[in-house]
Design a protein around this motif. Structure first.
Motif, PDB file in Angstrom:
ATOM      1  N   VAL A 283       3.967  -2.989  -6.815  1.00  0.00           N
ATOM      2  CA  VAL A 283       3.391  -3.156  -8.151  1.00  0.00           C
ATOM      3  C   VAL A 283       1.860  -3.217  -8.149  1.00  0.00           C
ATOM      4  O   VAL A 283       1.260  -3.602  -9.162  1.00  0.00           O
ATOM      5  CB  VAL A 283       3.942  -4.425  -8.838  1.00  0.00           C
ATOM      6  N   ALA A 284       1.223  -2.848  -7.052  1.00  0.00           N
ATOM      7  CA  ALA A 284      -0.243  -2.916  -6.972  1.00  0.00           C
ATOM      8  C   ALA A 284      -0.888  -2.309  -8.213  1.00  0.00           C
ATOM      9  O   ALA A 284      -0.639  -1.160  -8.548  1.00  0.00           O
ATOM     10  CB  ALA A 284      -0.729  -2.175  -5.729  1.00  0.00           C
ATOM     11  N   HIS A 285      -1.700  -3.113  -8.894  1.00  0.00           N
ATOM     12  CA  HIS A 285      -2.325  -2.630 -10.127  1.00  0.00           C
ATOM     13  C   HIS A 285      -3.835  -2.847 -10.130  1.00  0.00           C
ATOM     14  O   HIS A 285      -4.466  -2.902 -11.177  1.00  0.00           O
ATOM     15  CB  HIS A 285      -1.681  -3.287 -11.354  1.00  0.00           C
ATOM     16  N   ASN A 286      -4.394  -2.983  -8.933  1.00  0.00           N
ATOM     17  CA  ASN A 286      -5.847  -2.949  -8.793  1.00  0.00           C
ATOM     18  C   ASN A 286      -6.164  -2.259  -7.470  1.00  0.00           C
ATOM     19  O   ASN A 286      -5.276  -2.028  -6.644  1.00  0.00           O
ATOM     20  CB  ASN A 286      -6.474  -4.356  -8.887  1.00  0.00           C
ATOM     21  N   ALA A 287      -7.425  -1.908  -7.283  1.00  0.00           N
ATOM     22  CA  ALA A 287      -7.805  -1.104  -6.122  1.00  0.00           C
ATOM     23  C   ALA A 287      -7.554  -1.830  -4.802  1.00  0.00           C
ATOM     24  O   ALA A 287      -7.107  -1.221  -3.824  1.00  0.00           O
ATOM     25  CB  ALA A 287      -9.273  -0.693  -6.232  1.00  0.00           C
ATOM     26  N   ASP A 288      -7.830  -3.142  -4.762  1.00  0.00           N
ATOM     27  CA  ASP A 288      -7.583  -3.904  -3.535  1.00  0.00           C
ATOM     28  C   ASP A 288      -6.099  -3.884  -3.178  1.00  0.00           C
ATOM     29  O   ASP A 288      -5.729  -3.713  -2.015  1.00  0.00           O
ATOM     30  CB  ASP A 288      -8.057  -5.350  -3.703  1.00  0.00           C
ATOM     31  N   GLY A 289      -5.249  -4.083  -4.188  1.00  0.00           N
ATOM     32  CA  GLY A 289      -3.814  -4.073  -3.935  1.00  0.00           C
ATOM     33  C   GLY A 289      -3.337  -2.725  -3.438  1.00  0.00           C
ATOM     34  O   GLY A 289      -2.514  -2.637  -2.518  1.00  0.00           O
ATOM     35  N   ALA A 290      -3.846  -1.653  -4.045  1.00  0.00           N
ATOM     36  CA  ALA A 290      -3.443  -0.313  -3.623  1.00  0.00           C
ATOM     37  C   ALA A 290      -3.900  -0.030  -2.190  1.00  0.00           C
ATOM     38  O   ALA A 290      -3.168   0.579  -1.397  1.00  0.00           O
ATOM     39  CB  ALA A 290      -4.017   0.732  -4.575  1.00  0.00           C
ATOM     40  N   ALA A 291      -5.100  -0.462  -1.843  1.00  0.00           N
ATOM     41  CA  ALA A 291      -5.593  -0.266  -0.477  1.00  0.00           C
ATOM     42  C   ALA A 291      -4.718  -1.010   0.526  1.00  0.00           C
ATOM     43  O   ALA A 291      -4.452  -0.509   1.632  1.00  0.00           O
ATOM     44  CB  ALA A 291      -7.043  -0.734  -0.368  1.00  0.00           C
ATOM     45  N   THR A 292      -4.242  -2.188   0.138  1.00  0.00           N
ATOM     46  CA  THR A 292      -3.358  -2.964   1.016  1.00  0.00           C
ATOM     47  C   THR A 292      -2.032  -2.250   1.219  1.00  0.00           C
ATOM     48  O   THR A 292      -1.502  -2.197   2.333  1.00  0.00           O
ATOM     49  CB  THR A 292      -3.130  -4.363   0.424  1.00  0.00           C
ATOM     50  N   VAL A 293      -1.482  -1.692   0.144  1.00  0.00           N
ATOM     51  CA  VAL A 293      -0.221  -0.947   0.251  1.00  0.00           C
ATOM     52  C   VAL A 293      -0.369   0.202   1.235  1.00  0.00           C
ATOM     53  O   VAL A 293       0.492   0.422   2.100  1.00  0.00           O
ATOM     54  CB  VAL A 293       0.216  -0.406  -1.125  1.00  0.00           C
ATOM     55  N   VAL A 294      -1.446   0.949   1.119  1.00  0.00           N
ATOM     56  CA  VAL A 294      -1.656   2.101   1.993  1.00  0.00           C
ATOM     57  C   VAL A 294      -1.831   1.653   3.447  1.00  0.00           C
ATOM     58  O   VAL A 294      -1.279   2.271   4.377  1.00  0.00           O
ATOM     59  CB  VAL A 294      -2.864   2.922   1.524  1.00  0.00           C
ATOM     60  N   ALA A 295      -2.574   0.578   3.659  1.00  0.00           N
ATOM     61  CA  ALA A 295      -2.751   0.062   5.015  1.00  0.00           C
ATOM     62  C   ALA A 295      -1.402  -0.330   5.615  1.00  0.00           C
ATOM     63  O   ALA A 295      -1.123  -0.044   6.797  1.00  0.00           O
ATOM     64  CB  ALA A 295      -3.703  -1.129   5.006  1.00  0.00           C
ATOM     65  N   ASN A 296      -0.555  -0.977   4.812  1.00  0.00           N
ATOM     66  CA  ASN A 296       0.768  -1.380   5.303  1.00  0.00           C
ATOM     67  C   ASN A 296       1.645  -0.165   5.580  1.00  0.00           C
ATOM     68  O   ASN A 296       2.375  -0.117   6.576  1.00  0.00           O
ATOM     69  CB  ASN A 296       1.454  -2.281   4.271  1.00  0.00           C
ATOM     70  N   LEU A 297       1.578   0.802   4.684  1.00  0.00           N
ATOM     71  CA  LEU A 297       2.366   2.032   4.840  1.00  0.00           C
ATOM     72  C   LEU A 297       2.026   2.723   6.152  1.00  0.00           C
ATOM     73  O   LEU A 297       2.905   3.181   6.888  1.00  0.00           O
ATOM     74  CB  LEU A 297       2.094   2.923   3.629  1.00  0.00           C
ATOM     75  N   LEU A 298       0.751   2.804   6.461  1.00  0.00           N
ATOM     76  CA  LEU A 298       0.320   3.458   7.693  1.00  0.00           C
ATOM     77  C   LEU A 298       0.670   2.626   8.918  1.00  0.00           C
ATOM     78  O   LEU A 298       1.041   3.166   9.963  1.00  0.00           O
ATOM     79  CB  LEU A 298      -1.186   3.724   7.633  1.00  0.00           C
ATOM     80  N   ALA A 299       0.569   1.286   8.775  1.00  0.00           N
ATOM     81  CA  ALA A 299       0.870   0.410   9.914  1.00  0.00           C
ATOM     82  C   ALA A 299       2.346   0.464  10.289  1.00  0.00           C
ATOM     83  O   ALA A 299       2.705   0.451  11.469  1.00  0.00           O
ATOM     84  CB  ALA A 299       0.475  -1.030   9.575  1.00  0.00           C
ATOM     85  N   VAL A 300       3.209   0.560   9.284  1.00  0.00           N
ATOM     86  CA  VAL A 300       4.648   0.583   9.530  1.00  0.00           C
ATOM     87  C   VAL A 300       5.099   1.945  10.048  1.00  0.00           C
ATOM     88  O   VAL A 300       6.076   2.063  10.777  1.00  0.00           O
ATOM     89  CB  VAL A 300       5.416   0.205   8.235  1.00  0.00           C
ATOM     90  N   GLY A 301       4.368   2.990   9.675  1.00  0.00           N
ATOM     91  CA  GLY A 301       4.699   4.319  10.143  1.00  0.00           C
ATOM     92  C   GLY A 301       5.861   4.947   9.409  1.00  0.00           C
ATOM     93  O   GLY A 301       6.766   5.526  10.027  1.00  0.00           O
ATOM     94  N   LEU A 302       5.861   4.855   8.077  1.00  0.00           N
ATOM     95  CA  LEU A 302       6.919   5.472   7.287  1.00  0.00           C
ATOM     96  C   LEU A 302       6.839   6.994   7.415  1.00  0.00           C
ATOM     97  O   LEU A 302       5.760   7.561   7.593  1.00  0.00           O
ATOM     98  CB  LEU A 302       6.807   5.050   5.830  1.00  0.00           C
ATOM     99  N   PRO A 303       7.986   7.672   7.310  1.00  0.00           N
ATOM    100  CA  PRO A 303       8.008   9.117   7.561  1.00  0.00           C
ATOM    101  C   PRO A 303       7.210   9.928   6.542  1.00  0.00           C
ATOM    102  O   PRO A 303       7.187   9.607   5.359  1.00  0.00           O
ATOM    103  CB  PRO A 303       9.495   9.469   7.493  1.00  0.00           C
TER     104      PRO A 303
END
Length: 405
Positions: A283-303
């Motif tokens: 539900v990220a609805h600000n730039a900081d939240g969106a940046a965190t989502v992307v960092a997590n996505l890359l860290a987890v290594g989703l396909p």
């Protein structure tokens, strides 16, 4: 905004908020995770726990939960039917009425303890009628600036309004300037003790993987290794804030905190890095939240390839959100979430033109259901993000239940 109406409403209800101890959490980012962590720790210790959060994703009843069970539609209807004349007389707002209903429901359900998430800000938020055992402010960022102020200092000052005389105050922001401001506000309010991240506890050695977030927590010269199922570097800090609230409250609450290693695996949080492959909801609805989502996505290594379906309310920093999402997704589909308020819906033509000028891989599909289907057809992972409306509408269409374990 103000506390007069909700205060009078609760007086008419017999002050139900006085029937149980309360933990109160504010912040721009991280307050939902902190509330979810508190809920899991307290329930894991065998207590009957009320949890009040906002907004909901799919069903209004998600806001008012006792031991993981949402308030029933029949109970909601009965309460509103009984108290509607008073709500109308006082001119209570939607959130004031919902807050009063939640506090009343918790008393009727004879809960042992309640965990409350601030709706907006803190000082003038309807939830600020409670006198908590402990109040915490998590990470501060830019959001709701039309109400809270144009600077991080102003926003922090509003959120610090939940600190109360004689109650535990926990300062969770990791920025030194904001952290010091919150500490001074807490001390000025007469809160005690005042517990501050980096001073009274330290988070270190954070490791994020597909199973969760592990970290070292150092308190009073002793270090414990802990793991939360929530994914992301800041989830370590959010867990530490929840634990500090319990530790600061002392007595049986501190005893529960001592069991955190065994209880943290029970933490669940809908709509935050919420995986239902190939879908990922946040539900990220600000730039900081969106940046965190992307960092997590890359860290987890989703396909890969990854496509993001994005809808943001026009009064949010949609440019910052799209720029952040573009760092992790090969394609972005911008669309319109059906439940987005018409007066706050973004202008997709403006978004399309801006994205083209920035050279970003953005595609416009106005119809929400078509946007989801198109994204799924060409991606191994589909990130749905931008607002509670976006995630909730997608979960409803895809039949993903927010509270399912």
């Amino acid at each position: 905004m103000g506390l007069e109406r909700v205060g009078e409403l609760l007086a008419r209800l017999g002050h139900p908020q006085r029937d149980y101890p309360v933990f109160h959490v504010a912040g721009t980012n991280g307050k939902g995770s902190t509330v979810a962590t508190l809920d899991a720790l307290l329930r894991g210790a065998g207590l009957r726990v009320g949890r009040y959060t906002s907004p909901h994703l799919v069903d209004f009843s998600e806001r008012v939960v006792v031991d993981g069970v949402p308030m029933s539609h029949d109970a909601i209807t009965a309460w509103l039917t009984q108290w509607e004349p008073v709500l109308v007389e006082l001119g209570a707002t939607f959130f004031e009425a919902t807050t009063a209903m939640a506090l009343s429901h918790f008393a009727a359900e004879r809960v042992d303890v309640v965990v409350i998430e601030v709706g907006l800000g803190g000082r003038l938020d309807a939830t600020n009628v409670v006198k908590p055992l402990a109040a915490a402010v998590t990470q501060i960022g830019f959001d709701h600036m039309e109400y809270l102020g144009e600077t991080l200092e102003a926003i922090a000052g509003e959120k610090a309004g939940i600190y109360k005389p004689g109650a535990v105050a926990v300062v969770g922001d990791t920025s030194s300037d904001i952290r010091d401001l919150l500490r001074r506000q807490a001390e000025g309010a007469g809160a005690r003790p005042v517990l501050v991240t980096g001073r009274d506890w330290e988070v270190a050695d954070v490791v994020v993987d597909a199973m969760g977030t592990s970290f070292s927590l150092r308190v009073d010269g002793q270090t414990r290794r802990l793991t939360t199922p929530l994914i992301g570097h800041f989830q370590a800090h959010n867990a530490a804030v929840a634990m500090a609230m319990l530790r600061g409250a002392g007595g049986r609450w501190a005893e529960i905190e001592a069991q955190s290693a065994a209880l943290l695996p029970g933490v669940r949080l809908a709509g935050r890095f919420h995986r239902s492959p190939p879908w990922l909801f946040d539900v990220a609805h600000n730039a900081d939240g969106a940046a965190t989502v992307v960092a997590n996505l890359l860290a987890v290594g989703l396909p890969h390839p990854i496509t993001a379906v994005v809808c943001v309310l026009r009064d949010k920093d949609w440019r910052g959100i799209i720029e952040a999402v573009a760092r992790g997704a090969e394609r972005i589909v911008v669309t319109l979430a059906p439940t987005s308020p018409p007066n706050r819906s973004w202008d997709l033509r403006e978004v399309e033109v801006w994205a083209r000028e920035q050279g970003l891989p953005v595609e416009r599909i106005d119809d929400f259901t078509s946007a989801l289907a198109h994204a799924r057809s060409e991606a191994a992972t589909v990130l749905v993000t931008g607002s509670f409306h976006t995630v909730g509408d997608a979960m409803e269409r895809l039949q993903v239940h927010p509270l399912a374990r």
